[in-house]
Design a protein around this motif. Structure first.
Motif, PDB file in Angstrom:
ATOM      1  N   ASP A   1     -30.694 -66.305 -45.981  1.00  0.00           N
ATOM      2  CA  ASP A   1     -30.933 -66.423 -47.588  1.00  0.00           C
ATOM      3  C   ASP A   1     -30.290 -66.284 -48.222  1.00  0.00           C
ATOM      4  O   ASP A   1     -30.211 -66.423 -49.257  1.00  0.00           O
ATOM      5  N   TRP A   2     -28.936 -66.034 -48.328  1.00  0.00           N
ATOM      6  CA  TRP A   2     -28.168 -66.773 -49.138  1.00  0.00           C
ATOM      7  C   TRP A   2     -28.576 -67.856 -50.021  1.00  0.00           C
ATOM      8  O   TRP A   2     -28.229 -68.967 -49.865  1.00  0.00           O
ATOM      9  N   ASP A   3     -28.648 -67.767 -51.434  1.00  0.00           N
ATOM     10  CA  ASP A   3     -28.706 -69.289 -52.076  1.00  0.00           C
ATOM     11  C   ASP A   3     -27.531 -69.660 -52.587  1.00  0.00           C
ATOM     12  O   ASP A   3     -26.005 -69.229 -52.526  1.00  0.00           O
ATOM     13  N   ASP A   4     -27.111 -71.129 -53.096  1.00  0.00           N
ATOM     14  CA  ASP A   4     -25.768 -71.102 -53.511  1.00  0.00           C
ATOM     15  C   ASP A   4     -25.207 -70.451 -54.531  1.00  0.00           C
ATOM     16  O   ASP A   4     -23.593 -70.947 -54.299  1.00  0.00           O
TER      17      ASP A   4
ATOM     18  N   THR B   1     -24.938 -67.267 -55.093  1.00  0.00           N
ATOM     19  CA  THR B   1     -24.531 -66.208 -53.616  1.00  0.00           C
ATOM     20  C   THR B   1     -23.405 -66.598 -53.612  1.00  0.00           C
ATOM     21  O   THR B   1     -22.243 -65.927 -53.007  1.00  0.00           O
TER      22      THR B   1
ATOM     23  N   ASN C   1     -26.968 -62.779 -60.093  1.00  0.00           N
ATOM     24  CA  ASN C   1     -26.960 -62.293 -59.462  1.00  0.00           C
ATOM     25  C   ASN C   1     -27.677 -61.500 -58.540  1.00  0.00           C
ATOM     26  O   ASN C   1     -26.300 -60.474 -59.636  1.00  0.00           O
TER      27      ASN C   1
END
Length: 116
Positions: A75-78, A80, A16
């Protein structure tokens, strides 16, 4: 952001990154918070990158006590989302190679994911 990941990924997997930007202009402020998959990668990066020159600029790389993930976004991914909920790494800084403990200066900063 891609350039930062490329440079720092030579010491481990970057899971990240929070590239800090000016709220009004959206331009980079010249520093970021970066989270590695493991503590060993973090130590290697701090020991090998602190004080080197990249594109004519001397950079400072250090540990922080608490990783700062990017502000909440659609827009966060898993990864994050998990880092925001649980944090990244231990809550006290590991070995540091810098004399300055400040985490708020305009420089790249690293942190690692905790080891269980």
């Amino acid at each position: 952001e891609g350039d930062v990941i490329c440079v720092f990924s030579q010491y481990g997997e970057v899971v990240n990154i929070n590239l800090v930007r000016d709220k009004k202009t959206g331009k980079s402020k010249g520093f970021c918070f970066l989270c590695y998959e493991d503590q060993r990668s973090t130590i290697l990066a701090v020991d090998n990158f602190n004080g080197i020159k990249i594109k004519g600029r001397t950079i400072r790389v250090d540990h922080v006590a608490n990783y700062r993930p990017p502000k909440e976004s659609e827009d966060w991914d898993d990864v994050t989302r998990a880092l925001h909920a649980k944090g990244c790494g231990v809550k006290t800084p590991p070995h540091t190679s810098s004399d300055s403990p400040s985490e708020d200066e305009d420089v790249p900063v690293k942190k690692q994911k905790g080891e269980e």
